[in-house]
Every structure is written in C-alpha cells, then in structure tokens.
Scaffold this motif. Structure first.
Motif, mmCIF file in Angstrom:
data_model
loop_
_atom_site.group_PDB
_atom_site.id
_atom_site.type_symbol
_atom_site.label_atom_id
_atom_site.label_comp_id
_atom_site.label_asym_id
_atom_site.label_seq_id
_atom_site.Cartn_x
_atom_site.Cartn_y
_atom_site.Cartn_z
ATOM 1 N N VAL A 223 5.333 3.481 -5.027
ATOM 2 C CA VAL A 223 4.576 4.889 -4.895
ATOM 3 C C VAL A 223 5.754 5.908 -4.808
ATOM 4 C CG1 VAL A 223 2.877 6.121 -3.512
ATOM 5 C CG2 VAL A 223 2.513 3.658 -3.932
ATOM 6 N N ASN A 224 5.834 6.835 -5.614
ATOM 7 C CA ASN A 224 6.723 7.877 -5.685
ATOM 8 C C ASN A 224 8.136 7.090 -5.350
ATOM 9 O OD1 ASN A 224 4.671 9.761 -6.120
ATOM 10 N ND2 ASN A 224 4.311 10.049 -3.744
ATOM 11 N N ASP A 225 8.576 7.592 -4.435
ATOM 12 C CA ASP A 225 10.193 7.248 -4.291
ATOM 13 C C ASP A 225 10.303 5.787 -3.015
ATOM 14 O OD1 ASP A 225 9.405 8.646 -2.155
ATOM 15 O OD2 ASP A 225 11.479 9.366 -1.717
ATOM 16 N N VAL A 226 9.323 5.305 -2.945
ATOM 17 C CA VAL A 226 9.160 3.934 -2.147
ATOM 18 C C VAL A 226 8.346 2.931 -2.785
ATOM 19 C CG1 VAL A 226 9.399 5.262 -0.040
ATOM 20 C CG2 VAL A 226 7.219 4.640 -0.708
ATOM 21 N N VAL A 227 8.745 1.744 -2.067
ATOM 22 C CA VAL A 227 7.794 0.537 -2.469
ATOM 23 C C VAL A 227 7.223 0.393 -1.207
ATOM 24 C CG1 VAL A 227 7.676 -1.893 -2.990
ATOM 25 C CG2 VAL A 227 9.350 -0.430 -4.492
ATOM 26 N N ILE A 228 5.706 -0.171 -1.160
ATOM 27 C CA ILE A 228 5.177 -0.335 -0.065
ATOM 28 C C ILE A 228 4.688 -2.013 -0.023
ATOM 29 C CG2 ILE A 228 3.399 0.105 1.613
ATOM 30 C CD1 ILE A 228 3.404 2.976 0.761
ATOM 31 N N ALA A 229 5.036 -2.566 1.002
ATOM 32 C CA ALA A 229 4.637 -3.818 0.770
ATOM 33 C C ALA A 229 3.511 -4.209 1.904
ATOM 34 C CB ALA A 229 5.930 -4.880 1.167
ATOM 35 N N PHE A 230 2.653 -5.015 1.567
ATOM 36 C CA PHE A 230 1.174 -5.369 2.402
ATOM 37 C C PHE A 230 0.999 -6.939 2.389
ATOM 38 C CE2 PHE A 230 0.396 -0.985 0.487
ATOM 39 C CZ PHE A 230 -0.214 -0.432 1.474
ATOM 40 N N PRO A 231 0.350 -7.450 3.479
ATOM 41 C CA PRO A 231 0.395 -8.735 3.460
ATOM 42 C C PRO A 231 -0.799 -9.488 2.489
ATOM 43 C CG PRO A 231 -0.832 -7.727 5.258
ATOM 44 C CD PRO A 231 0.065 -6.746 4.514
ATOM 45 N N SER A 232 -1.536 -8.794 2.191
ATOM 46 C CA SER A 232 -2.502 -9.209 1.247
ATOM 47 C C SER A 232 -2.885 -7.966 0.335
ATOM 48 C CB SER A 232 -3.923 -9.453 2.140
ATOM 49 O OG SER A 232 -4.761 -8.629 2.740
ATOM 50 N N GLN A 233 -3.799 -8.476 -0.774
ATOM 51 C CA GLN A 233 -4.407 -7.708 -1.692
ATOM 52 C C GLN A 233 -5.464 -6.612 -1.018
ATOM 53 O OE1 GLN A 233 -5.684 -9.688 -5.368
ATOM 54 N NE2 GLN A 233 -5.097 -7.932 -6.566
ATOM 55 N N ASP A 234 -6.218 -7.172 -0.243
ATOM 56 C CA ASP A 234 -7.154 -6.592 0.615
ATOM 57 C C ASP A 234 -6.479 -5.174 1.309
ATOM 58 O OD1 ASP A 234 -9.125 -7.952 -0.578
ATOM 59 O OD2 ASP A 234 -9.445 -9.163 1.245
ATOM 60 N N SER A 235 -5.393 -5.675 2.088
ATOM 61 C CA SER A 235 -4.848 -4.535 2.750
ATOM 62 C C SER A 235 -4.195 -3.604 1.919
ATOM 63 C CB SER A 235 -3.774 -4.980 3.712
ATOM 64 O OG SER A 235 -3.005 -5.725 3.185
ATOM 65 N N LEU A 236 -3.619 -4.083 0.736
ATOM 66 C CA LEU A 236 -2.818 -3.123 -0.216
ATOM 67 C C LEU A 236 -4.107 -1.949 -0.769
ATOM 68 C CD1 LEU A 236 -0.469 -3.669 -2.919
ATOM 69 C CD2 LEU A 236 -2.645 -2.621 -3.619
ATOM 70 N N GLN A 237 -5.191 -2.581 -1.063
ATOM 71 C CA GLN A 237 -6.313 -1.843 -1.706
ATOM 72 C C GLN A 237 -6.975 -0.903 -0.573
ATOM 73 O OE1 GLN A 237 -9.022 -4.891 -3.163
ATOM 74 N NE2 GLN A 237 -7.761 -5.045 -5.115
ATOM 75 N N LEU A 238 -6.813 -1.135 0.729
ATOM 76 C CA LEU A 238 -7.470 -0.509 1.604
ATOM 77 C C LEU A 238 -6.475 0.811 2.143
ATOM 78 C CD1 LEU A 238 -9.201 -3.164 3.717
ATOM 79 C CD2 LEU A 238 -10.211 -1.187 2.377
ATOM 80 N N ARG A 239 -5.145 0.393 1.709
ATOM 81 C CA ARG A 239 -4.090 1.161 2.017
ATOM 82 C C ARG A 239 -3.761 1.141 3.524
ATOM 83 N NH1 ARG A 239 -2.375 0.616 -2.711
ATOM 84 N NH2 ARG A 239 -2.676 2.332 -4.208
ATOM 85 N N ASN B 24 17.771 0.479 -2.303
ATOM 86 C CA ASN B 24 17.602 -0.909 -2.822
ATOM 87 C C ASN B 24 17.269 -0.930 -4.232
ATOM 88 O OD1 ASN B 24 16.799 -2.539 -0.308
ATOM 89 N ND2 ASN B 24 15.714 -0.687 -0.007
ATOM 90 N N PRO B 25 18.384 -0.556 -5.056
ATOM 91 C CA PRO B 25 18.005 -0.492 -6.429
ATOM 92 C C PRO B 25 17.751 -1.640 -7.161
ATOM 93 C CG PRO B 25 20.499 -0.503 -5.938
ATOM 94 C CD PRO B 25 19.952 -0.424 -4.615
ATOM 95 N N LYS B 26 17.864 -2.878 -6.432
ATOM 96 C CA LYS B 26 17.433 -4.076 -7.149
ATOM 97 C C LYS B 26 16.012 -4.103 -7.330
ATOM 98 C CE LYS B 26 21.058 -7.209 -5.402
ATOM 99 N NZ LYS B 26 21.296 -8.265 -4.787
ATOM 100 N N VAL B 27 15.325 -3.571 -6.298
ATOM 101 C CA VAL B 27 13.934 -3.500 -6.134
ATOM 102 C C VAL B 27 13.027 -2.765 -7.487
ATOM 103 C CG1 VAL B 27 11.804 -2.709 -4.865
ATOM 104 C CG2 VAL B 27 13.701 -3.890 -3.936
ATOM 105 N N VAL B 28 14.005 -1.422 -7.712
ATOM 106 C CA VAL B 28 13.403 -0.556 -8.641
ATOM 107 C C VAL B 28 13.965 -1.230 -10.069
ATOM 108 C CG1 VAL B 28 13.946 1.720 -9.905
ATOM 109 C CG2 VAL B 28 14.294 1.468 -7.348
ATOM 110 N N LYS B 29 14.834 -1.966 -10.302
ATOM 111 C CA LYS B 29 15.200 -2.629 -11.566
ATOM 112 C C LYS B 29 14.126 -3.467 -11.788
ATOM 113 C CE LYS B 29 18.774 -4.774 -14.060
ATOM 114 N NZ LYS B 29 20.457 -5.401 -14.192
ATOM 115 N N PHE B 30 13.952 -4.362 -10.887
ATOM 116 C CA PHE B 30 12.829 -5.643 -10.692
ATOM 117 C C PHE B 30 11.456 -4.881 -11.263
ATOM 118 C CE2 PHE B 30 9.577 -8.267 -9.042
ATOM 119 C CZ PHE B 30 9.839 -9.460 -9.610
#
Length: 159
Positions: free
Chosen positions: A76-92, A105-111
């Motif tokens: 999302v924009n200039d960050v990666v946000i990690a969530f424990p489940s798909q439900d929590s991701l969908q609920l933000r 963390n350039p490895k994350v962007v490249k991945f």
C-alpha cells in the motif's frame, strides 16, 4: 557426630539452591519465547520461527528479535502491511498488523514486483521485529504505524 552430618547436608542443600538461583537468572537474560523454534547454526544467524498469532499475543517478548512468520501481505503506497489472516487483511484490522517499509527493505519490493498480480499474498516474512508499545513516549513510529503491533526491518520474503 550427627550434628556434623546434618550441618554438612544443610550446607550442600544451600549450595545446590544457590546454584539453581544463579542459573535461572542467567536463563532469564537469554530467554527465548516458548513460541520460538530456533533456526540457525551460529549466534549471528539465530531466527525465531514462530506464528503471527504468538507475536500478537505477547509482542514484547519478540521485540528486537529476528523472527520468521507466515503473513498475508499487501503493498500500500510506500509500505507493505502484514496481517495474520486474510480476514484481518480484508477488514484492515490495524491492531493486528505489522508494517514493512519499502525504503528499508528493497528485497520485499523486488519480490512483490515479481509476482503476477497486486493481490494480497500469503508469504513467510523474516526480519527484525520492533514492537510499538502503546505507552511509548518517544516512539519511532510514523503515522502509518498508529495502532499497529510493530515494524519489521531487514526483511526477506519467500512463498
């Protein structure tokens, strides 16, 4: 003669107890959360393999440790946000998420750029976890970090 035997036995018991007290304080200094399965061959490369749920349950135990856990990630924009489940991701659900900064963390962007679509993915993230304490007066937190569990640095990502 019995007095000598009893005093010797008592001295041995006291020495044993003193030894136990010292060893428990040493183990507390180098304590590893019970939820960790340690991976690594040297002191420099110790990684705590754990679950996102364990980190959420008691984040202070993982603060400053290199951890590896499964997570649903989305850029999302200039960050990666990690969530424990798909439900929590969908609920933000920000209270159960961790932030990974692109710049750090350039490895994350490249991945993520190499994946076929921008949809959220379930991956294994490995990096240094920093807990954002609720009562931190001098927090390093940026506005995006508000209400998040923490930030991860030096992150590597794998499927």
């Amino acid at each position: 003669m019995n007095v000598h035997r009893y005093s010797s036995a008592m001295a041995l018991i006291l020495l044993a107890l003193a030894g136990c007290a010292n060893s428990s304080s040493d183990s507390q200094k180098n304590s590893v959360p019970a939820a960790c399965k340690i991976r690594g061959n040297s002191a420099d490369s110790v990684i705590c393999m754990t679950s996102f749920t364990s980190v959420l349950a008691d984040p202070r135990h993982f603060d400053g440790m290199t951890i590896s856990m499964g997570a649903w990630v989305e850029s999302v924009n200039d960050v990666v946000i990690a969530f424990p489940s798909q439900d929590s991701l969908q609920l933000r659900d920000s209270f159960s998420s961790v932030v990974v900064y692109h710049a750090d963390n350039p490895k994350v962007v490249k991945f993520l750029a190499g994946l076929p679509s921008s949809d959220p993915k379930f991956v294994r993230i490995t990096g240094v976890f920093h807990w954002i304490a609720d009562d931190a007066k001098d927090s390093r937190a940026n506005p995006i970090d508000a209400n998040r569990v923490g930030v991860m640095e030096r992150v590597d990502v794998s499927l």
